[in-house]
Design a protein around this motif. Structure first.
Motif, PDB file in Angstrom:
ATOM      1  N   LEU A   9       0.813  -1.215   0.000  1.00  0.00           N
ATOM      2  CA  LEU A   9       0.000   0.000   0.000  1.00  0.00           C
ATOM      3  C   LEU A   9       0.845   1.263   0.000  1.00  0.00           C
ATOM      4  CD1 LEU A   9      -2.696  -1.112   2.599  1.00  0.00           C
ATOM      5  CD2 LEU A   9      -3.092  -0.669   0.155  1.00  0.00           C
ATOM      6  N   LEU A  10       2.134   1.130   0.296  1.00  0.00           N
ATOM      7  CA  LEU A  10       3.008   2.282   0.452  1.00  0.00           C
ATOM      8  C   LEU A  10       4.146   2.241  -0.555  1.00  0.00           C
ATOM      9  CD1 LEU A  10       3.245   2.150   4.348  1.00  0.00           C
ATOM     10  CD2 LEU A  10       1.858   3.760   3.029  1.00  0.00           C
ATOM     11  N   ALA A  11       4.738   3.393  -0.808  1.00  0.00           N
ATOM     12  CA  ALA A  11       5.903   3.459  -1.681  1.00  0.00           C
ATOM     13  C   ALA A  11       7.086   2.749  -1.029  1.00  0.00           C
ATOM     14  CB  ALA A  11       6.256   4.921  -1.962  1.00  0.00           C
ATOM     15  N   ASP A  12       8.103   2.447  -1.829  1.00  0.00           N
ATOM     16  CA  ASP A  12       9.272   1.741  -1.312  1.00  0.00           C
ATOM     17  C   ASP A  12       9.891   2.459  -0.122  1.00  0.00           C
ATOM     18  OD1 ASP A  12       8.920  -0.196  -3.176  1.00  0.00           O
ATOM     19  OD2 ASP A  12      10.594   0.379  -4.450  1.00  0.00           O
ATOM     20  N   ARG A  13       9.975   3.775  -0.210  1.00  0.00           N
ATOM     21  CA  ARG A  13      10.534   4.554   0.885  1.00  0.00           C
ATOM     22  C   ARG A  13       9.401   5.053   1.772  1.00  0.00           C
ATOM     23  NH1 ARG A  13      15.033   8.762  -1.118  1.00  0.00           N
ATOM     24  NH2 ARG A  13      15.258   8.862   1.152  1.00  0.00           N
ATOM     25  N   ALA A  14       9.234   4.418   2.908  1.00  0.00           N
ATOM     26  CA  ALA A  14       8.172   4.765   3.852  1.00  0.00           C
ATOM     27  C   ALA A  14       8.781   4.915   5.239  1.00  0.00           C
ATOM     28  CB  ALA A  14       7.081   3.698   3.851  1.00  0.00           C
ATOM     29  N   THR A  15       8.061   5.624   6.093  1.00  0.00           N
ATOM     30  CA  THR A  15       8.528   5.893   7.444  1.00  0.00           C
ATOM     31  C   THR A  15       7.491   5.420   8.448  1.00  0.00           C
ATOM     32  OG1 THR A  15       9.739   7.854   6.686  1.00  0.00           O
ATOM     33  CG2 THR A  15       9.319   7.690   9.049  1.00  0.00           C
ATOM     34  N   ALA A  16       7.970   4.841   9.529  1.00  0.00           N
ATOM     35  CA  ALA A  16       7.104   4.470  10.649  1.00  0.00           C
ATOM     36  C   ALA A  16       7.323   5.456  11.788  1.00  0.00           C
ATOM     37  CB  ALA A  16       7.423   3.054  11.120  1.00  0.00           C
ATOM     38  N   PHE A  17       6.238   5.885  12.390  1.00  0.00           N
ATOM     39  CA  PHE A  17       6.291   6.716  13.585  1.00  0.00           C
ATOM     40  C   PHE A  17       5.782   5.858  14.736  1.00  0.00           C
ATOM     41  CE2 PHE A  17       6.429   9.724  10.194  1.00  0.00           C
ATOM     42  CZ  PHE A  17       7.163  10.812  10.675  1.00  0.00           C
ATOM     43  N   LEU A  18       6.715   5.381  15.539  1.00  0.00           N
ATOM     44  CA  LEU A  18       6.402   4.445  16.613  1.00  0.00           C
ATOM     45  C   LEU A  18       5.805   5.186  17.804  1.00  0.00           C
ATOM     46  CD1 LEU A  18       8.447   2.962  14.771  1.00  0.00           C
ATOM     47  CD2 LEU A  18       9.326   1.831  16.823  1.00  0.00           C
ATOM     48  N   THR A  19       4.728   4.639  18.353  1.00  0.00           N
ATOM     49  CA  THR A  19       4.092   5.235  19.520  1.00  0.00           C
ATOM     50  C   THR A  19       4.795   4.759  20.790  1.00  0.00           C
ATOM     51  OG1 THR A  19       2.472   3.445  19.692  1.00  0.00           O
ATOM     52  CG2 THR A  19       1.888   5.318  18.301  1.00  0.00           C
ATOM     53  N   GLY A  20       4.442   5.369  21.879  1.00  0.00           N
ATOM     54  CA  GLY A  20       5.062   5.040  23.161  1.00  0.00           C
ATOM     55  C   GLY A  20       5.244   6.309  23.962  1.00  0.00           C
ATOM     56  N   ARG A  21       6.190   6.338  24.888  1.00  0.00           N
ATOM     57  CA  ARG A  21       6.398   7.545  25.675  1.00  0.00           C
ATOM     58  C   ARG A  21       6.807   8.716  24.802  1.00  0.00           C
ATOM     59  NH1 ARG A  21       9.914   7.077  30.911  1.00  0.00           N
ATOM     60  NH2 ARG A  21      11.480   6.354  29.412  1.00  0.00           N
TER      61      ARG A  21
END
Length: 219
Positions: free
Chosen positions: A196-208
């Motif tokens: 569903l996403l382009a090859d270059r994608a970023t994750a924004f991890l949740t948490g503190r």
């Protein structure tokens, strides 16, 4: 608040540690996949008995986000309830909490696959919602490349053997983490998510604190 800003189709959005998304220009708070009533639904269908505190925990977190960000609009991006019967069986105290959170602001329920229809709990019910350059729907549409915000897949990242819910984005599409307390999820490298996403994608991890990391192409 230890949040992180991201750009989607030219709009600046804020990924919150809780898994909520805030759109400052529109004063809009977006949450996806609350799955309220999941423990009740599992018990009703003969599954194991889970501690019945998931709805309270989820609504308490939502209340905190609303108090901190003061949104004019709250958009629930589908699967707000674990099924229609779970919505109907919502405890009176939890129903009262939702109605207090709705007071004085616009509240939008986007339908999901678990809750595909209106519920008797105030607000406006929509199949999807469009505002400016963005479109909000529960399940991502393959091939749509600009300004789509969706949920459904409950993406989770795995770093150093620790799994954390995460936002996934390629600057044109954004897939949100599940907000609910009792929700599993798909690994961020699962083929359906990467497709569903382009090859270059970023994750924004949740948490503190929200942490931005590149999404690997494979596990």
């Amino acid at each position: 608040m230890n949040s992180a800003d991201l750009i989607l189709s030219g709009e600046t959005l804020t990924a919150c540690p809780s898994g909520a998304l805030f759109w400052p220009r529109e004063r809009m708070l977006v949450v996806s996949d609350l799955h309220l009533g999941k423990s009740e639904r599992i018990a009703r269908r003969g599954g194991g008995l889970l501690p019945p505190y998931d709805t309270l925990e989820t609504l308490t977190r939502l209340q905190s986000d609303i108090q901190a960000l003061r949104p004019e609009t709250v958009l629930c991006l589908g699967d707000s309830f674990d099924d229609v019967a779970a919505a109907e069986a919502l405890d009176d105290s939890h129903r009262d909490t939702v109605q207090r959170l709705q007071a004085g602001r616009r509240w939008l329920w986007v339908e999901g696959n678990h809750d595909p229809g209106p519920i008797d709990l105030g607000g406006t019910h929509l199949a999807e919602f469009r505002a400016g350059a963005l479109v909000f729907r529960h399940i991502a549409t393959p091939g749509e490349t600009s300004g789509e915000v969706s949920g459904h897949y409950h993406p989770k990242a795995c770093l150093r053997a620790v799994r954390r819910p995460c936002f996934l984005t390629d600057d044109q599409k954004l897939i949100m983490p599940a907000y609910g307390a009792y929700t599993g999820g798909l690994a961020w490298t699962t083929p359906v998510l990467r497709s569903l996403l382009a090859d270059r994608a970023t994750a924004f991890l949740t948490g503190r604190k929200v942490l931005a990391v590149p999404v690997p192409r494979t596990a």
